[in-house]
Design an enzyme around this catalytic site. Structure first.
Site, PDB file in Angstrom:
ATOM      1  N   LEU A  79      15.831   1.651  -6.511  1.00 26.15           N
ATOM      2  CA  LEU A  79      15.907   2.007  -7.948  1.00 26.15           C
ATOM      3  C   LEU A  79      14.541   2.048  -8.505  1.00 26.15           C
ATOM      4  O   LEU A  79      14.281   1.832  -9.567  1.00 26.15           O
ATOM      5  CB  LEU A  79      16.724   1.242  -8.775  1.00 26.15           C
ATOM      6  CG  LEU A  79      18.316   1.292  -8.320  1.00 26.15           C
ATOM      7  CD1 LEU A  79      19.265   0.267  -8.948  1.00 26.15           C
ATOM      8  CD2 LEU A  79      18.767   2.815  -8.446  1.00 26.15           C
ATOM      9  N   HIS A  81      10.645   3.145  -9.497  1.00 25.67           N
ATOM     10  CA  HIS A  81       9.979   4.439  -9.772  1.00 25.67           C
ATOM     11  C   HIS A  81       8.956   4.883  -9.057  1.00 25.67           C
ATOM     12  O   HIS A  81       8.200   3.880  -8.586  1.00 25.67           O
ATOM     13  CB  HIS A  81       9.608   4.191 -11.279  1.00 25.67           C
ATOM     14  CG  HIS A  81      10.648   4.210 -12.522  1.00 25.67           C
ATOM     15  ND1 HIS A  81      11.253   2.775 -12.480  1.00 25.67           N
ATOM     16  CD2 HIS A  81      11.013   5.008 -13.128  1.00 25.67           C
ATOM     17  CE1 HIS A  81      12.144   2.989 -13.639  1.00 25.67           C
ATOM     18  NE2 HIS A  81      12.087   4.317 -13.998  1.00 25.67           N
ATOM     19  N   ASP A 132       4.921  -8.186  14.293  1.00 22.34           N
ATOM     20  CA  ASP A 132       5.023  -7.152  15.347  1.00 22.34           C
ATOM     21  C   ASP A 132       3.773  -7.198  16.242  1.00 22.34           C
ATOM     22  O   ASP A 132       4.157  -6.870  17.548  1.00 22.34           O
ATOM     23  CB  ASP A 132       5.209  -5.690  14.539  1.00 22.34           C
ATOM     24  CG  ASP A 132       5.264  -4.594  15.699  1.00 22.34           C
ATOM     25  OD1 ASP A 132       6.077  -4.704  16.425  1.00 22.34           O
ATOM     26  OD2 ASP A 132       4.528  -3.644  15.543  1.00 22.34           O
TER      27      ASP A 132
END
Length: 169
Positions: A79, A81, A132
């Site tokens: 949600l 923008h 990672d």
């Protein structure tokens, strides 16, 4: 004056999720700062700081990953923008006391909605990238303490965390 009846802004009266309408908000300069950390073995920190990690420059790669993540926040968080960010800064500092790396992400925009999620996303992805790139030598690393330190701009004004970012909760 604080809102005495706080509400979730992304939930309507019927309980359905929706994107907040910001079209009536003023365009203001907005900034957000988030922090996080990756705790690791001392040897892993030394390997990363020396620049001798097998996958390459961990800090430079994590910084780029954080910047890219900030720019893609609206694609990752349903949600949010889409924002034309004016600046994203990622600071990564070794902290021998952890031992590990502390990450700080700063995002800026002139717009109708804040950039907190962009700063938090940048910080998170930066920390995950560190994990990672170094997991081959240290699978026990801990990504943690990701939180908002500061936000400014918009109707709600300026806010800072209670402890000012001392590296813990």
């Amino acid at each position: 004056m604080p809102d005495t009846d706080p509400k979730l802004t992304h939930i309507d009266a019927a309980g359905a999720a929706h994107m907040v309408d910001v079209s009536e908000k003023d365009v203001t300069a907005r900034i957000a700062v988030a922090e996080g950390s990756v705790t690791m073995r001392r040897e892993t920190l030394e390997l990363i700081v020396s620049g001798n990690a097998k996958k390459g420059d961990v800090i430079a790669t994590a910084r780029i990953a954080g910047i890219m993540a900030a720019k893609k926040t609206h694609e990752l968080i349903p949600l949010c923008h889409p924002l034309a960010l004016s600046k994203v800064t990622i600071d990564i500092e070794p902290d021998p006391k952890l031992p590990g790396l502390r990450v700080k992400a700063t995002t800026k925009v002139s717009g109708q909605t804040g950039v907190e999620m962009e700063a938090l996303t940048a910080c998170s992805v930066c920390c995950l990238t560190i994990y990672d790139m170094a997991k081959a030598v240290d699978r026990g690393m801990v990504v943690g303490d990701i939180r908002l330190l500061e936000k400014a701009g918009g109707k709600s004004g300026h806010w800072t965390s209670a402890d000012g970012g001392t590296g813990g909760t």
